[in-house]
Design a protein around this motif. Structure first.
Motif, PDB file in Angstrom:
ATOM      1  N   PRO A 305      42.441   1.516  12.888  1.00 39.10           N
ATOM      2  CA  PRO A 305      41.651   2.517  13.631  1.00 39.10           C
ATOM      3  C   PRO A 305      42.417   3.793  13.929  1.00 39.10           C
ATOM      4  CG  PRO A 305      42.216   0.657  15.037  1.00 39.10           C
ATOM      5  CD  PRO A 305      42.578   0.260  13.650  1.00 39.10           C
ATOM      6  N   ILE A 306      43.745   3.721  14.025  1.00 36.15           N
ATOM      7  CA  ILE A 306      44.534   4.937  14.256  1.00 36.15           C
ATOM      8  C   ILE A 306      44.528   5.812  13.008  1.00 36.15           C
ATOM      9  CG2 ILE A 306      46.780   5.841  14.974  1.00 36.15           C
ATOM     10  CD1 ILE A 306      47.380   3.067  16.145  1.00 36.15           C
ATOM     11  N   LEU A 307      44.712   5.178  11.848  1.00 35.01           N
ATOM     12  CA  LEU A 307      44.703   5.923  10.595  1.00 35.01           C
ATOM     13  C   LEU A 307      43.347   6.575  10.352  1.00 35.01           C
ATOM     14  CD1 LEU A 307      46.622   3.506   8.188  1.00 35.01           C
ATOM     15  CD2 LEU A 307      47.431   5.694   9.075  1.00 35.01           C
ATOM     16  N   VAL A 308      42.283   5.778  10.485  1.00 40.73           N
ATOM     17  CA  VAL A 308      40.947   6.276  10.167  1.00 40.73           C
ATOM     18  C   VAL A 308      40.432   7.216  11.242  1.00 40.73           C
ATOM     19  CG1 VAL A 308      38.580   5.583   9.633  1.00 40.73           C
ATOM     20  CG2 VAL A 308      40.478   4.166   8.866  1.00 40.73           C
ATOM     21  N   GLY A 309      40.787   6.947  12.501  1.00 38.56           N
ATOM     22  CA  GLY A 309      40.250   7.727  13.613  1.00 38.56           C
ATOM     23  C   GLY A 309      41.061   8.940  13.996  1.00 38.56           C
ATOM     24  N   PHE A 310      42.317   9.049  13.477  1.00 43.55           N
ATOM     25  CA  PHE A 310      43.128  10.201  13.873  1.00 43.55           C
ATOM     26  C   PHE A 310      43.930  10.804  12.721  1.00 43.55           C
ATOM     27  CE2 PHE A 310      46.960  12.211  15.582  1.00 43.55           C
ATOM     28  CZ  PHE A 310      46.391  13.140  16.427  1.00 43.55           C
ATOM     29  N   PHE A 311      44.843  10.030  12.122  1.00 40.32           N
ATOM     30  CA  PHE A 311      45.789  10.620  11.174  1.00 40.32           C
ATOM     31  C   PHE A 311      45.110  11.163   9.918  1.00 40.32           C
ATOM     32  CE2 PHE A 311      48.855   7.867  13.508  1.00 40.32           C
ATOM     33  CZ  PHE A 311      49.696   8.886  13.944  1.00 40.32           C
ATOM     34  N   ILE A 312      44.151  10.438   9.358  1.00 41.78           N
ATOM     35  CA  ILE A 312      43.469  10.930   8.158  1.00 41.78           C
ATOM     36  C   ILE A 312      42.667  12.200   8.452  1.00 41.78           C
ATOM     37  CG2 ILE A 312      41.651  10.409   6.483  1.00 41.78           C
ATOM     38  CD1 ILE A 312      42.669   7.562   6.380  1.00 41.78           C
ATOM     39  N   PRO A 313      41.795  12.220   9.486  1.00 44.94           N
ATOM     40  CA  PRO A 313      41.051  13.472   9.738  1.00 44.94           C
ATOM     41  C   PRO A 313      41.953  14.645  10.118  1.00 44.94           C
ATOM     42  CG  PRO A 313      40.597  11.842  11.453  1.00 44.94           C
ATOM     43  CD  PRO A 313      41.310  11.130  10.365  1.00 44.94           C
ATOM     44  N   VAL A 314      43.028  14.388  10.881  1.00 45.00           N
ATOM     45  CA  VAL A 314      43.933  15.484  11.238  1.00 45.00           C
ATOM     46  C   VAL A 314      44.636  16.024   9.991  1.00 45.00           C
ATOM     47  CG1 VAL A 314      46.101  16.014  12.416  1.00 45.00           C
ATOM     48  CG2 VAL A 314      44.285  14.844  13.642  1.00 45.00           C
ATOM     49  N   SER A 315      45.036  15.131   9.095  1.00 48.45           N
ATOM     50  CA  SER A 315      45.685  15.566   7.850  1.00 48.45           C
ATOM     51  C   SER A 315      44.729  16.400   7.006  1.00 48.45           C
ATOM     52  CB  SER A 315      46.167  14.346   7.057  1.00 48.45           C
ATOM     53  OG  SER A 315      47.089  13.587   7.803  1.00 48.45           O
ATOM     54  N   VAL A 316      43.483  15.962   6.925  1.00 51.88           N
ATOM     55  CA  VAL A 316      42.486  16.718   6.150  1.00 51.88           C
ATOM     56  C   VAL A 316      42.259  18.095   6.769  1.00 51.88           C
ATOM     57  CG1 VAL A 316      40.059  16.791   5.457  1.00 51.88           C
ATOM     58  CG2 VAL A 316      41.352  14.655   5.260  1.00 51.88           C
ATOM     59  N   LEU A 317      42.115  18.139   8.091  1.00 61.42           N
ATOM     60  CA  LEU A 317      41.910  19.426   8.768  1.00 61.42           C
ATOM     61  C   LEU A 317      43.101  20.354   8.558  1.00 61.42           C
ATOM     62  CD1 LEU A 317      40.327  18.303  12.180  1.00 61.42           C
ATOM     63  CD2 LEU A 317      39.187  19.553  10.345  1.00 61.42           C
ATOM     64  N   ALA A 318      44.315  19.808   8.658  1.00 61.41           N
ATOM     65  CA  ALA A 318      45.511  20.623   8.468  1.00 61.41           C
ATOM     66  C   ALA A 318      45.574  21.176   7.037  1.00 61.41           C
ATOM     67  CB  ALA A 318      46.756  19.798   8.776  1.00 61.41           C
ATOM     68  N   TYR A 319      45.233  20.350   6.057  1.00 57.61           N
ATOM     69  CA  TYR A 319      45.232  20.803   4.660  1.00 57.61           C
ATOM     70  C   TYR A 319      44.199  21.903   4.445  1.00 57.61           C
ATOM     71  CZ  TYR A 319      44.347  20.717  -0.363  1.00 57.61           C
ATOM     72  OH  TYR A 319      44.154  21.070  -1.668  1.00 57.61           O
ATOM     73  N   TRP A 320      42.986  21.692   4.963  1.00 61.63           N
ATOM     74  CA  TRP A 320      41.950  22.716   4.818  1.00 61.63           C
ATOM     75  C   TRP A 320      42.356  24.023   5.496  1.00 61.63           C
ATOM     76  CZ3 TRP A 320      37.029  19.386   6.239  1.00 61.63           C
ATOM     77  CH2 TRP A 320      36.702  18.575   5.142  1.00 61.63           C
ATOM     78  N   ALA A 321      42.890  23.891   6.723  1.00 61.21           N
ATOM     79  CA  ALA A 321      43.229  25.087   7.495  1.00 61.21           C
ATOM     80  C   ALA A 321      44.336  25.896   6.831  1.00 61.21           C
ATOM     81  CB  ALA A 321      43.645  24.689   8.909  1.00 61.21           C
ATOM     82  N   MET A 322      45.310  25.216   6.220  1.00 58.45           N
ATOM     83  CA  MET A 322      46.465  25.910   5.659  1.00 58.45           C
ATOM     84  C   MET A 322      46.236  26.415   4.235  1.00 58.45           C
ATOM     85  SD  MET A 322      49.809  23.833   7.068  1.00 58.45           S
ATOM     86  CE  MET A 322      49.274  22.221   6.477  1.00 58.45           C
ATOM     87  N   PHE A 323      45.446  25.700   3.454  1.00 57.79           N
ATOM     88  CA  PHE A 323      45.387  26.012   2.030  1.00 57.79           C
ATOM     89  C   PHE A 323      44.006  26.418   1.507  1.00 57.79           C
ATOM     90  CE2 PHE A 323      48.836  22.825   2.484  1.00 57.79           C
ATOM     91  CZ  PHE A 323      49.901  23.649   2.145  1.00 57.79           C
ATOM     92  N   LYS A 324      42.928  26.084   2.198  1.00 59.28           N
ATOM     93  CA  LYS A 324      41.605  26.313   1.621  1.00 59.28           C
ATOM     94  C   LYS A 324      40.699  27.191   2.473  1.00 59.28           C
ATOM     95  CE  LYS A 324      39.759  23.177  -0.906  1.00 59.28           C
ATOM     96  NZ  LYS A 324      39.023  21.980  -1.400  1.00 59.28           N
ATOM     97  N   ALA A 325      40.885  27.202   3.779  1.00 59.33           N
ATOM     98  CA  ALA A 325      39.991  27.967   4.647  1.00 59.33           C
ATOM     99  C   ALA A 325      40.244  29.463   4.514  1.00 59.33           C
ATOM    100  CB  ALA A 325      40.174  27.536   6.106  1.00 59.33           C
ATOM    101  N   GLU A 326      39.180  30.232   4.710  1.00 60.50           N
ATOM    102  CA  GLU A 326      39.333  31.681   4.738  1.00 60.50           C
ATOM    103  C   GLU A 326      40.164  32.089   5.950  1.00 60.50           C
ATOM    104  OE1 GLU A 326      35.575  33.551   4.800  1.00 60.50           O
ATOM    105  OE2 GLU A 326      34.963  32.844   2.809  1.00 60.50           O
ATOM    106  N   ASN A 327      40.872  33.182   5.799  1.00 55.10           N
ATOM    107  CA  ASN A 327      41.676  33.692   6.903  1.00 55.10           C
ATOM    108  C   ASN A 327      40.747  34.116   8.042  1.00 55.10           C
ATOM    109  OD1 ASN A 327      43.518  34.803   8.617  1.00 55.10           O
ATOM    110  ND2 ASN A 327      44.186  36.427   7.221  1.00 55.10           N
ATOM    111  N   PRO A 328      40.812  33.401   9.211  1.00 55.47           N
ATOM    112  CA  PRO A 328      39.866  33.733  10.292  1.00 55.47           C
ATOM    113  C   PRO A 328      40.122  35.084  10.920  1.00 55.47           C
ATOM    114  CG  PRO A 328      41.475  32.107  11.028  1.00 55.47           C
ATOM    115  CD  PRO A 328      41.717  32.294   9.563  1.00 55.47           C
ATOM    116  N   GLY A 329      41.339  35.604  10.789  1.00 58.05           N
ATOM    117  CA  GLY A 329      41.650  36.946  11.272  1.00 58.05           C
ATOM    118  C   GLY A 329      41.548  37.109  12.776  1.00 58.05           C
TER     119      GLY A 329
END
Length: 554
Positions: A305-329
């Motif tokens: 439950p820690i992996l599925v409920g926290f570490f995986i979604p946080v890792s995905v969000l961090a990857y999106w925010a750093m490499f794929k999301a538009e610059n929020p400015g």
């Protein structure tokens, strides 16, 4: 707590003033609930009949199924994890015992956005399956994340810590001697758990389950995004779609009945049940050692439950925010600032009022003051949608009376002073999160000896000077904790903010919801990640507090 003796140098009016202040604060904070109930009684039945004939049955069935699914889920995860980390010893237990609280920092609507981006048809998981197998759409089965089942899973992943926290505390408080007697009677570990430990922990488990179910009823972002029609989505749809506050209030009244039933069931579960500790050694002093395969299974069960409920979604969000999301400015900076100062002001207001209420009940624990403090804390049991509806009605009425008054005497128009500004939001936050602050402040006040009050009053200090000069410095830790928890709760609050925010005013939570609703899940990552990272702070503080408490009890 016994009533503190009053110094003759302190006028009776000062004591009465504090008592009156507590009653007035409670009356104002109870106004949204009262408004909803009044609107239920006086509402025109035309829209209600339409809702009854079309969608009410769906709201009720979906809400009940959601509660049932989440209830089973949080029990299946929370109770075994609590038992394993408190009563057993296995590899990784020390880390897992506090890490199991980490999903509390993840708002349900954010984990829903994240897993939708990962598991939806266009996501990387299904894309990999199609690339590997050559299958096309409709040729294979995959779990539909945007469904009632998906909402149950998402809510379960972030709400099981309520049951885990309460259950673990109950297991740790059970006496070792009680469990030793069960062993002498021939109870196996499994039978001891089901026949002795679990019944003893039942009140705590039911309390945690009730909190989880109330949060389930209060959720809006997850069920709205997954197109699951529940009372929270129906209330806002009626409010905006029909423009009918009375009909929305009627739906809110039905939801209020659900919440009241949960509270009554929780109290009934503790009816005439008294479990007393023997004062002897705690069971946690002698844990059952799990070796080999059993230890690995216990570790994996608690880690999942820690992996599925926290570490995986946080890792995905961090990857999106750093490499794929538009610059929020600069817009992101403005959103962060809006969220920050709004949460900061709300936490200051809530904690200040909580200090007054807690000190009033400390000095004058009469029925009227005790009842007032209890009423002031009712808001936490109510969804943000109910509080928002109950807030907008009286503030809009007050605004229109002021506009008429000013126009009559001056001919000018002052605009919306309360309902169209941050005043409405701050009032709703105060109603919603007062109970959180009250708990922390009352717990801190309870540790201060009454002799401190007597010493201050013997020096001629008024009750207000005793509170500011003596208690507040001693309560610094409790006050800061309360402010921090309220700060994070305000940062994550979605439905009340959606309804009451001023025109052209956004927060991180609202922006993340808007982007996700437009299917811009990747662009919602920076705002979502910021909310999660800030939410980690009270979870870490809670973990440290529990660890120090357990350490001091050994």
């Amino acid at each position: 707590m016994a009533d503190l003796p009053r110094s003759s140098s302190v006028s009776k009016s000062q004591w009465n003033g504090l008592k009156i202040a507590a009653i007035l604060i409670a009356a104002v904070l109870a106004l949204p609930i009262l408004v909803v109930l009044i609107n239920v009684l006086i509402a025109d039945g035309e829209v209600w009949r339409h809702l009854y004939q079309t969608v009410l049955a769906e709201y009720i069935s979906n809400s009940l199924l959601l509660m049932l699914g989440v209830g089973i889920g949080v029990l299946v995860i929370g109770i075994p994890c609590a038992w394993l980390t408190s009563m057993c010893d296995f590899p990784g237990r020390s880390f897992l015992s506090w890490a199991l609280l980490l999903p509390m920092a993840m708002p349900a609507y954010i984990i829903a956005y994240t897993y939708t981006g990962v598991l939806d048809f266009a996501g990387p998981v299904q894309a990999f399956i199609r690339e590997l197998t050559g299958w096309r759409y409709g040729e294979y089965w995959f779990f539909e994340i945007r469904s009632l089942g998906g909402a149950i899973v998402m809510l379960t992943l972030v709400l099981y810590p309520y049951v885990y926290l309460m259950s673990r505390a109950a297991f740790l408080e059970q006496s070792e001697n009680t469990l030793e007697v069960s062993r002498t009677l021939g109870y196996s570990g499994r039978r001891m758990f089901f026949r002795l430990a679990l019944p003893l922990a039942r009140p705590a488990i039911v309390t945690g389950l009730t909190l989880a179910l109330m949060e389930t009823l209060a959720d809006y972002g997850t069920v709205q995004y997954f197109s699951v029609n529940t009372f929270t989505t129906g209330i806002l749809r009626t409010f905006y779609g029909f423009g009918d506050v009375s009909a929305a209030s009627q739906l809110a009244g039905v939801l209020l009945m659900f919440v009241a039933m949960l509270i009554l069931l929780e109290r009934y579960s503790r009816h005439r049940i008294r479990y007393h500790s023997s004062g002897l050694k705690k069971a946690s002093n002698r844990r059952m050692v799990l070796k080999g395969g059993m230890g690995s299974i216990a570790c994996c069960f608690c880690l999942l439950p820690i992996l599925v409920g926290f570490f995986i979604p946080v890792s995905v969000l961090a990857y999106w925010a750093m490499f794929k999301a538009e610059n929020p400015g600069a817009n992101f900076i403005q959103l962060a600032w809006n969220s920050f100062y709004l949460a900061a002001i709300a936490s200051l207001i809530v904690v200040s009022l909580a200090l007054v209420l807690s000190y009033a009940i400390r000095l004058n624990p009469t029925r009227s003051v005790t009842a007032s403090v209890g009423i002031a804390g009712l808001g936490y049991a109510l969804p943000g949608t109910i509080i928002a509806i109950g807030t907008i009605v009286p503030l809009a009425w007050l605004d229109h009376r002021l506009i008429d008054f000013v126009r009559h005497y001056t001919g000018d128009s002052v605009g919306l002073i309360f309902s169209g500004t941050l005043v409405a939001l701050l009032f709703a936050y105060t109603v919603r999160f007062m109970a959180v602050s009250l708990g922390a402040v009352q717990n801190g006040l309870g540790k201060i000896k009454p002799s401190m009050d007597m010493a201050g009053r013997s020096l001629g200090m008024s009750p207000y000077k005793v509170l500011i000069g003596i208690h507040v410095p001693l309560l610094k830790g409790s006050v800061l904790t309360a402010m921090l928890i309220v700060f994070v709760d305000v940062l994550k609050e979605l439905p009340a903010t959606l309804v009451l925010r001023p025109f052209n005013f956004n927060t991180l939570a609202v922006r993340a919801f808007e982007l996700a609703s437009d299917e811009r899940l990747v662009d919602a990552a920076p705002a979502s990640l910021m909310i999660v990272l800030v939410g980690l702070i009270p979870v870490i503080l809670l973990s440290r507090s529990i660890a120090s408490h357990i350490g001091s009890s050994k």
